[in-house]
Design a protein around this motif. Structure first.
Motif, PDB file in Angstrom:
ATOM      1  N   ARG A 231       0.903  -1.227  -0.093  1.00  8.96           N
ATOM      2  CA  ARG A 231      -0.103  -0.060   0.027  1.00  8.96           C
ATOM      3  C   ARG A 231       0.815   1.162  -0.032  1.00  8.96           C
ATOM      4  O   ARG A 231       0.658   2.180  -0.703  1.00  8.96           O
ATOM      5  CB  ARG A 231      -0.977  -0.094   1.216  1.00  8.96           C
ATOM      6  CG  ARG A 231      -1.967  -0.923   0.907  1.00  8.96           C
ATOM      7  CD  ARG A 231      -2.843  -1.156   2.280  1.00  8.96           C
ATOM      8  NE  ARG A 231      -3.837  -2.070   2.424  1.00  8.96           N
ATOM      9  CZ  ARG A 231      -4.575  -2.465   3.380  1.00  8.96           C
ATOM     10  NH1 ARG A 231      -4.251  -2.595   4.535  1.00  8.96           N
ATOM     11  NH2 ARG A 231      -5.683  -3.525   3.024  1.00  8.96           N
ATOM     12  N   GLU A 232       2.004   0.974   0.839  1.00  6.88           N
ATOM     13  CA  GLU A 232       2.805   2.376   0.736  1.00  6.88           C
ATOM     14  C   GLU A 232       3.290   2.593  -0.498  1.00  6.88           C
ATOM     15  O   GLU A 232       3.824   3.900  -0.684  1.00  6.88           O
ATOM     16  CB  GLU A 232       3.897   2.395   2.023  1.00  6.88           C
ATOM     17  CG  GLU A 232       4.655   3.509   2.297  1.00  6.88           C
ATOM     18  CD  GLU A 232       3.967   4.442   2.635  1.00  6.88           C
ATOM     19  OE1 GLU A 232       4.136   6.029   2.194  1.00  6.88           O
ATOM     20  OE2 GLU A 232       2.722   4.236   3.319  1.00  6.88           O
ATOM     21  N   GLN A 233       3.682   1.595  -1.189  1.00 10.48           N
ATOM     22  CA  GLN A 233       4.522   1.777  -2.724  1.00 10.48           C
ATOM     23  C   GLN A 233       3.394   2.547  -3.545  1.00 10.48           C
ATOM     24  O   GLN A 233       3.962   3.523  -4.144  1.00 10.48           O
ATOM     25  CB  GLN A 233       4.627   0.655  -3.112  1.00 10.48           C
ATOM     26  CG  GLN A 233       6.017  -0.134  -2.609  1.00 10.48           C
ATOM     27  CD  GLN A 233       6.269  -1.445  -3.504  1.00 10.48           C
ATOM     28  OE1 GLN A 233       6.150  -2.495  -3.016  1.00 10.48           O
ATOM     29  NE2 GLN A 233       7.119  -1.090  -4.578  1.00 10.48           N
ATOM     30  N   PHE A 234       2.171   2.375  -3.333  1.00 11.99           N
ATOM     31  CA  PHE A 234       1.367   3.116  -4.149  1.00 11.99           C
ATOM     32  C   PHE A 234       1.203   4.407  -3.714  1.00 11.99           C
ATOM     33  O   PHE A 234       0.933   5.572  -4.426  1.00 11.99           O
ATOM     34  CB  PHE A 234      -0.087   2.576  -4.045  1.00 11.99           C
ATOM     35  CG  PHE A 234      -0.272   1.115  -5.084  1.00 11.99           C
ATOM     36  CD1 PHE A 234      -0.351   1.179  -6.264  1.00 11.99           C
ATOM     37  CD2 PHE A 234      -0.351  -0.150  -4.468  1.00 11.99           C
ATOM     38  CE1 PHE A 234      -0.763   0.118  -7.324  1.00 11.99           C
ATOM     39  CE2 PHE A 234      -0.517  -1.405  -5.259  1.00 11.99           C
ATOM     40  CZ  PHE A 234      -0.468  -1.052  -6.658  1.00 11.99           C
ATOM     41  N   ARG A 235       1.052   4.459  -2.452  1.00 12.80           N
ATOM     42  CA  ARG A 235       1.079   6.006  -1.823  1.00 12.80           C
ATOM     43  C   ARG A 235       2.268   6.806  -2.179  1.00 12.80           C
ATOM     44  O   ARG A 235       1.904   8.151  -2.419  1.00 12.80           O
ATOM     45  CB  ARG A 235       0.865   5.928  -0.309  1.00 12.80           C
ATOM     46  CG  ARG A 235      -0.511   5.199   0.391  1.00 12.80           C
ATOM     47  CD  ARG A 235      -0.217   4.990   1.660  1.00 12.80           C
ATOM     48  NE  ARG A 235      -1.438   4.523   2.221  1.00 12.80           N
ATOM     49  CZ  ARG A 235      -1.519   3.200   2.869  1.00 12.80           C
ATOM     50  NH1 ARG A 235      -0.474   3.015   3.859  1.00 12.80           N
ATOM     51  NH2 ARG A 235      -2.640   2.777   3.731  1.00 12.80           N
ATOM     52  N   GLU A 236       3.401   6.305  -2.406  1.00 11.44           N
ATOM     53  CA  GLU A 236       4.571   7.108  -2.755  1.00 11.44           C
ATOM     54  C   GLU A 236       4.269   7.758  -4.232  1.00 11.44           C
ATOM     55  O   GLU A 236       5.279   8.539  -4.365  1.00 11.44           O
ATOM     56  CB  GLU A 236       5.730   6.020  -2.504  1.00 11.44           C
ATOM     57  CG  GLU A 236       6.200   5.594  -1.255  1.00 11.44           C
ATOM     58  CD  GLU A 236       7.342   4.838  -1.327  1.00 11.44           C
ATOM     59  OE1 GLU A 236       7.585   4.096  -2.398  1.00 11.44           O
ATOM     60  OE2 GLU A 236       7.546   4.499  -0.234  1.00 11.44           O
ATOM     61  N   HIS A 237       3.430   7.223  -4.886  1.00 13.35           N
ATOM     62  CA  HIS A 237       3.180   7.652  -6.227  1.00 13.35           C
ATOM     63  C   HIS A 237       1.978   8.728  -6.159  1.00 13.35           C
ATOM     64  O   HIS A 237       1.386   9.109  -7.280  1.00 13.35           O
ATOM     65  CB  HIS A 237       2.891   6.442  -7.313  1.00 13.35           C
ATOM     66  CG  HIS A 237       3.947   5.796  -7.656  1.00 13.35           C
ATOM     67  ND1 HIS A 237       4.693   6.088  -8.612  1.00 13.35           N
ATOM     68  CD2 HIS A 237       4.574   4.708  -6.976  1.00 13.35           C
ATOM     69  CE1 HIS A 237       5.885   5.362  -9.083  1.00 13.35           C
ATOM     70  NE2 HIS A 237       5.999   4.559  -7.903  1.00 13.35           N
ATOM     71  N   GLY A 238       1.579   9.054  -4.898  1.00 17.52           N
ATOM     72  CA  GLY A 238       0.395  10.028  -4.772  1.00 17.52           C
ATOM     73  C   GLY A 238      -0.925   9.389  -4.950  1.00 17.52           C
ATOM     74  O   GLY A 238      -1.841  10.163  -4.952  1.00 17.52           O
ATOM     75  N   LEU A 239      -0.864   7.978  -4.759  1.00 16.32           N
ATOM     76  CA  LEU A 239      -2.375   7.436  -4.865  1.00 16.32           C
ATOM     77  C   LEU A 239      -2.939   7.048  -3.679  1.00 16.32           C
ATOM     78  O   LEU A 239      -2.186   7.084  -2.549  1.00 16.32           O
ATOM     79  CB  LEU A 239      -1.993   6.080  -5.685  1.00 16.32           C
ATOM     80  CG  LEU A 239      -1.731   6.173  -7.203  1.00 16.32           C
ATOM     81  CD1 LEU A 239      -1.134   4.893  -7.704  1.00 16.32           C
ATOM     82  CD2 LEU A 239      -3.062   6.807  -7.990  1.00 16.32           C
ATOM     83  N   ARG A 240      -4.179   7.291  -3.514  1.00 18.58           N
ATOM     84  CA  ARG A 240      -4.888   6.606  -2.117  1.00 18.58           C
ATOM     85  C   ARG A 240      -5.080   5.196  -1.948  1.00 18.58           C
ATOM     86  O   ARG A 240      -5.752   4.690  -2.991  1.00 18.58           O
ATOM     87  CB  ARG A 240      -6.332   7.563  -2.321  1.00 18.58           C
ATOM     88  CG  ARG A 240      -7.087   7.082  -0.789  1.00 18.58           C
ATOM     89  CD  ARG A 240      -8.408   7.671  -0.999  1.00 18.58           C
ATOM     90  NE  ARG A 240      -9.211   7.299   0.111  1.00 18.58           N
ATOM     91  CZ  ARG A 240     -10.750   7.112  -0.197  1.00 18.58           C
ATOM     92  NH1 ARG A 240     -11.310   7.197  -1.369  1.00 18.58           N
ATOM     93  NH2 ARG A 240     -11.299   6.788   0.906  1.00 18.58           N
ATOM     94  N   ALA A 241      -4.344   4.508  -1.126  1.00 21.63           N
ATOM     95  CA  ALA A 241      -4.261   3.086  -1.430  1.00 21.63           C
ATOM     96  C   ALA A 241      -4.695   2.630   0.253  1.00 21.63           C
ATOM     97  O   ALA A 241      -4.462   3.107   1.228  1.00 21.63           O
ATOM     98  CB  ALA A 241      -2.999   2.749  -1.434  1.00 21.63           C
ATOM     99  N   LEU A 242      -5.841   1.694   0.175  1.00 29.80           N
ATOM    100  CA  LEU A 242      -6.416   1.211   1.007  1.00 29.80           C
ATOM    101  C   LEU A 242      -6.417  -0.314   1.362  1.00 29.80           C
ATOM    102  O   LEU A 242      -5.941  -0.910   0.272  1.00 29.80           O
ATOM    103  CB  LEU A 242      -7.995   1.474   1.156  1.00 29.80           C
ATOM    104  CG  LEU A 242      -8.373   2.908   0.991  1.00 29.80           C
ATOM    105  CD1 LEU A 242      -9.849   3.104   0.867  1.00 29.80           C
ATOM    106  CD2 LEU A 242      -8.067   3.710   2.274  1.00 29.80           C
TER     107      LEU A 242
END
Length: 242
Positions: A231-242
């Motif tokens: 999830r954090e990898q997606f967040r690092e790209h500015g995405l909302r990850a749940l």
């Protein structure tokens, strides 16, 4: 009269689109994902025939309940776009009834979705199984390119999307592949969120009942640490990850 093959329907909250949803499971799927929780939806002939009128009558019974809870109708499967004409008819009638609509799809058959069908779709839940071509092929038995092409088409049409990513240890947890997918998704302007869904074995009993092996029976479920890392990898790209 437009007819389709139906597996079942259910009510859900939170995981199949916003609010409380009437979830219609359509029968038939061209993929054979190793982690599939619904192998009983694979074969079209195993479903029950229903008309669009019958489906709408069932949806109408729950209309007040789902709309009060900020929900709507979600079409899943199986693969709903395997029955694109039937799906399109029910979507159109849902929109005429002012019901929020969501389509859960792998995107493999995205070419079957007409612009008119997508205009009646308020949200697409797009399942991207892996961003590594070889892994995708081994995991699903099919190709990744149609799904990515469908994703870019949805972006071009401005159809809102939630990305769904099933996290399977040893299969879809490779950091480089996750980062590649996150970069691709971040380049789309229509993605509201990414749902990282931990692999589970709740459908194992269905394989036993059908007399077929469950390929990932011995694969561990992901722990909290792995799930949060992805999830954090997606967040690092500015995405909302749940």
């Amino acid at each position: 009269m437009t007819t389709g093959r139906i597996h079942s329907w259910d009510l859900s909250t939170g995981v199949d689109g916003p609010g409380t949803r009437f979830v219609l499971f359509l029968q038939g799927c061209p993929l054979r994902c190793l982690y599939c929780a619904n192998p009983d939806t694979w074969r079209m002939r195993d479903g029950e025939e229903a008309t669009a009128d019958e489906v709408m009558a069932e949806i109408e019974k729950y209309r007040a309940f789902v709309t009060t809870a900020g929900g709507g109708v979600t079409f899943t499967g199986g693969e709903p776009l395997l029955q694109a004409a039937f799906l399109g008819e029910v979507l159109r009638r849902c929109k005429q009834a002012d019901l929020h609509t969501a389509l859960d799809t792998s995107g493999l058959l995205g070419a079957r979705a007409t612009d008119e069908l997508l205009a009646d779709t308020d949200l697409v839940l797009l399942d991207i199984k892996s961003f590594d071509i070889g892994t995708y092929r081994r995991l699903t038995g099919s190709e990744l390119a149609p799904t990515l092409g469908f994703a870019t088409r949805l972006d071009r049409l401005g159809v809102p999307v939630w990305i769904r990513y099933v996290l399977v240890p040893g299969w879809t947890d490779d950091p480089e592949a996750v980062d590649g997918l996150a970069g691709f998704v971040a380049g789309l302007g229509n993605v509201d969120r990414v749902d990282v869904l931990p692999f589970h074995k709740l459908g194992a009993h269905k394989y036993d009942a059908l007399g077929i092996p469950f390929p990932l029976r011995d694969t561990p479920v992901p722990d909290h640490g792995l799930t949060e890392r992805v999830r954090e990898q997606f967040r690092e790209h500015g995405l909302r990850a749940l």
